[in-house]
Design a protein around this motif. Structure first.
Motif, mmCIF file in Angstrom:
data_model
loop_
_atom_site.group_PDB
_atom_site.id
_atom_site.type_symbol
_atom_site.label_atom_id
_atom_site.label_comp_id
_atom_site.label_asym_id
_atom_site.label_seq_id
_atom_site.Cartn_x
_atom_site.Cartn_y
_atom_site.Cartn_z
ATOM 1 N N ILE A 1 9.625 10.171 -18.955
ATOM 2 C CA ILE A 1 10.313 10.672 -17.754
ATOM 3 C C ILE A 1 9.516 10.316 -16.508
ATOM 4 C CG2 ILE A 1 11.027 12.773 -16.537
ATOM 5 C CD1 ILE A 1 12.883 11.965 -18.824
ATOM 6 N N LEU A 2 8.200 10.484 -16.552
ATOM 7 C CA LEU A 2 7.368 10.112 -15.406
ATOM 8 C C LEU A 2 7.474 8.614 -15.135
ATOM 9 C CD1 LEU A 2 5.312 10.852 -13.231
ATOM 10 C CD2 LEU A 2 3.522 10.413 -14.915
ATOM 11 N N ASN B 1 0.822 -1.213 0.000
ATOM 12 C CA ASN B 1 0.000 0.000 0.000
ATOM 13 C C ASN B 1 0.853 1.257 0.000
ATOM 14 O OD1 ASN B 1 -2.617 -0.808 -0.299
ATOM 15 N ND2 ASN B 1 -2.979 -1.077 1.884
ATOM 16 N N ILE B 2 1.999 1.230 0.660
ATOM 17 C CA ILE B 2 2.896 2.390 0.621
ATOM 18 C C ILE B 2 3.413 2.605 -0.795
ATOM 19 C CG2 ILE B 2 5.146 3.254 1.389
ATOM 20 C CD1 ILE B 2 4.528 1.936 4.120
ATOM 21 N N ILE B 3 3.826 1.527 -1.451
ATOM 22 C CA ILE B 3 4.322 1.639 -2.829
ATOM 23 C C ILE B 3 3.221 2.137 -3.759
ATOM 24 C CG2 ILE B 3 5.089 0.276 -4.822
ATOM 25 C CD1 ILE B 3 6.752 -1.388 -2.847
ATOM 26 N N LEU B 4 2.007 1.575 -3.632
ATOM 27 C CA LEU B 4 0.897 2.025 -4.476
ATOM 28 C C LEU B 4 0.543 3.479 -4.208
ATOM 29 C CD1 LEU B 4 -1.499 -1.067 -4.362
ATOM 30 C CD2 LEU B 4 -0.130 -0.261 -6.294
ATOM 31 N N GLY B 5 0.577 3.875 -2.947
ATOM 32 C CA GLY B 5 0.238 5.255 -2.602
ATOM 33 C C GLY B 5 1.232 6.263 -3.150
ATOM 34 N N ILE B 6 2.508 5.970 -3.000
ATOM 35 C CA ILE B 6 3.522 6.912 -3.488
ATOM 36 C C ILE B 6 3.549 6.931 -5.015
ATOM 37 C CG2 ILE B 6 6.002 7.374 -3.573
ATOM 38 C CD1 ILE B 6 6.117 6.483 -0.646
ATOM 39 N N SER B 7 3.468 5.767 -5.642
ATOM 40 C CA SER B 7 3.441 5.733 -7.109
ATOM 41 C C SER B 7 2.202 6.443 -7.641
ATOM 42 C CB SER B 7 3.452 4.293 -7.607
ATOM 43 O OG SER B 7 4.621 3.647 -7.202
ATOM 44 N N GLY B 8 1.076 6.235 -6.972
ATOM 45 C CA GLY B 8 -0.153 6.912 -7.385
ATOM 46 C C GLY B 8 -0.092 8.412 -7.195
ATOM 47 N N SER B 9 0.567 8.855 -6.132
ATOM 48 C CA SER B 9 0.659 10.300 -5.902
ATOM 49 C C SER B 9 1.582 10.974 -6.908
ATOM 50 C CB SER B 9 1.139 10.586 -4.474
ATOM 51 O OG SER B 9 2.480 10.183 -4.310
ATOM 52 N N LEU B 10 2.566 10.237 -7.420
ATOM 53 C CA LEU B 10 3.440 10.813 -8.443
ATOM 54 C C LEU B 10 2.709 10.983 -9.774
ATOM 55 C CD1 LEU B 10 6.762 8.875 -7.800
ATOM 56 C CD2 LEU B 10 6.324 11.294 -7.383
ATOM 57 N N TYR C 1 -7.898 16.922 -12.208
ATOM 58 C CA TYR C 1 -8.403 17.261 -13.529
ATOM 59 C C TYR C 1 -9.921 17.415 -13.524
ATOM 60 C CZ TYR C 1 -8.837 17.330 -18.590
ATOM 61 O OH TYR C 1 -9.113 17.699 -19.874
ATOM 62 N N ILE C 2 -10.603 16.513 -12.836
ATOM 63 C CA ILE C 2 -12.064 16.570 -12.790
ATOM 64 C C ILE C 2 -12.538 17.759 -11.964
ATOM 65 C CG2 ILE C 2 -14.113 15.385 -11.892
ATOM 66 C CD1 ILE C 2 -12.682 12.743 -12.678
ATOM 67 N N MET C 3 -11.894 17.999 -10.822
ATOM 68 C CA MET C 3 -12.398 19.016 -9.898
ATOM 69 C C MET C 3 -11.972 20.440 -10.270
ATOM 70 S SD MET C 3 -12.168 16.953 -6.317
ATOM 71 C CE MET C 3 -13.051 18.188 -5.377
ATOM 72 N N THR C 4 -10.754 20.598 -10.814
ATOM 73 C CA THR C 4 -10.286 21.962 -11.088
ATOM 74 C C THR C 4 -9.745 22.149 -12.496
ATOM 75 O OG1 THR C 4 -8.033 21.513 -10.329
ATOM 76 C CG2 THR C 4 -9.630 22.265 -8.666
ATOM 77 N N GLY C 5 -9.521 21.058 -13.201
ATOM 78 C CA GLY C 5 -8.925 21.176 -14.532
ATOM 79 C C GLY C 5 -7.475 21.615 -14.487
ATOM 80 N N GLY C 6 -6.857 21.547 -13.310
ATOM 81 C CA GLY C 6 -5.474 21.966 -13.156
ATOM 82 C C GLY C 6 -5.304 23.451 -12.934
ATOM 83 N N SER C 7 -6.396 24.162 -12.766
ATOM 84 C CA SER C 7 -6.286 25.613 -12.572
ATOM 85 C C SER C 7 -6.061 25.943 -11.100
ATOM 86 C CB SER C 7 -7.551 26.292 -13.071
ATOM 87 O OG SER C 7 -8.657 25.878 -12.298
ATOM 88 N N ASN C 8 -5.703 27.163 -10.864
ATOM 89 C CA ASN C 8 -5.581 27.707 -9.509
ATOM 90 C C ASN C 8 -4.527 26.982 -8.670
ATOM 91 O OD1 ASN C 8 -6.322 29.757 -7.843
ATOM 92 N ND2 ASN C 8 -8.076 28.699 -6.957
ATOM 93 N N GLY C 9 -3.428 26.598 -9.303
ATOM 94 C CA GLY C 9 -2.326 25.987 -8.569
ATOM 95 C C GLY C 9 -2.455 24.500 -8.338
ATOM 96 N N THR C 10 -3.346 23.817 -9.055
ATOM 97 C CA THR C 10 -3.511 22.375 -8.863
ATOM 98 C C THR C 10 -3.010 21.573 -10.063
ATOM 99 O OG1 THR C 10 -5.760 22.434 -9.736
ATOM 100 C CG2 THR C 10 -5.502 22.697 -7.348
ATOM 101 N N MET C 11 -2.219 22.199 -10.911
ATOM 102 C CA MET C 11 -1.685 21.526 -12.089
ATOM 103 C C MET C 11 -0.696 20.450 -11.648
ATOM 104 S SD MET C 11 -1.532 21.542 -15.519
ATOM 105 C CE MET C 11 -2.139 23.144 -15.958
ATOM 106 N N THR C 12 -0.891 19.231 -12.145
ATOM 107 C CA THR C 12 0.051 18.155 -11.875
ATOM 108 C C THR C 12 0.856 17.872 -13.133
ATOM 109 O OG1 THR C 12 -1.471 16.398 -12.530
ATOM 110 C CG2 THR C 12 -1.544 17.107 -10.212
ATOM 111 N N PHE C 13 1.885 17.060 -12.979
ATOM 112 C CA PHE C 13 2.735 16.726 -14.118
ATOM 113 C C PHE C 13 1.949 16.007 -15.207
ATOM 114 C CE2 PHE C 13 5.899 14.146 -16.361
ATOM 115 C CZ PHE C 13 6.823 15.116 -16.679
ATOM 116 N N VAL C 14 1.042 15.138 -14.805
ATOM 117 C CA VAL C 14 0.255 14.382 -15.788
ATOM 118 C C VAL C 14 -0.724 15.307 -16.519
ATOM 119 C CG1 VAL C 14 -1.310 12.441 -16.107
ATOM 120 C CG2 VAL C 14 0.516 12.286 -14.430
ATOM 121 N N ILE C 15 -1.345 16.231 -15.803
ATOM 122 C CA ILE C 15 -2.242 17.191 -16.460
ATOM 123 C C ILE C 15 -1.454 18.045 -17.450
ATOM 124 C CG2 ILE C 15 -3.726 19.205 -16.104
ATOM 125 C CD1 ILE C 15 -4.577 17.965 -13.444
#
Length: 146
Positions: free
Chosen positions: A124-125, A73-82, A89-103
């Motif tokens: 790279i990801l 679960n630690i490995i899945l959690g950290i890999s998932g958070s990366l 994307y659904i909640m903010t579309g990456g706006s207002n400082g919520t842009m992630t590398f995948v977005i």
């Protein structure tokens, strides 16, 4: 006063984190429940006969028995958070400082039509996730041997 949970830059990432925790709580609960139920009841019975408290059962029986599930679960959690994508994307579309590398990778590919650069970003990801996973597995292996 109305609280803008996703509009306020000081708390929008916290709001997204709590949403993610809420989303994966059921999954983690079922995984841990299954792992705990797989521990033999005879071990609990022997511990009770020896006078072990509930805390002792947890500390000396449950945690060592489900150690592999905890590390999974630690490995899945950290890999998932990366590689988080869906909730921001659904909640903010990456706006207002919520842009992630995948977005940013998705925007590079489909909004700016730079598929080569987006492919390089995805590779790279992938490399980052694989390296972090290997480091975690190495750390877990070191703990087992030590």
């Amino acid at each position: 006063m109305i609280q803008l949970w996703l509009g306020d830059r000081s708390i929008n990432n916290i709001s997204l984190a709590f949403t993610s925790v809420w989303r994966y709580t059921g999954f983690n609960f079922l995984i841990f429940l299954g792992a705990i139920q797989s521990v033999s009841p005879e071990i609990y019975e022997a511990a009770q006969i020896d006078g072990a408290s509930r805390w002792d059962e947890f500390k000396y029986i449950i945690v060592p028995s489900i150690k592999n599930i905890i590390f999974l679960n630690i490995i899945l959690g950290i890999s998932g958070s990366l590689s988080v994508f869906d909730i921001p994307y659904i909640m903010t579309g990456g706006s207002n400082g919520t842009m992630t590398f995948v977005i940013q990778t998705i925007n590079t590919a489909f909004k700016y039509n730079k598929t080569g650069l987006a492919s390089a970003m995805a590779v790279i990801l992938l490399i980052i996730v694989v390296v972090v996973t290997l480091i975690q597995r190495y750390a877990v292996r070191e703990r087992k041997e030590g």
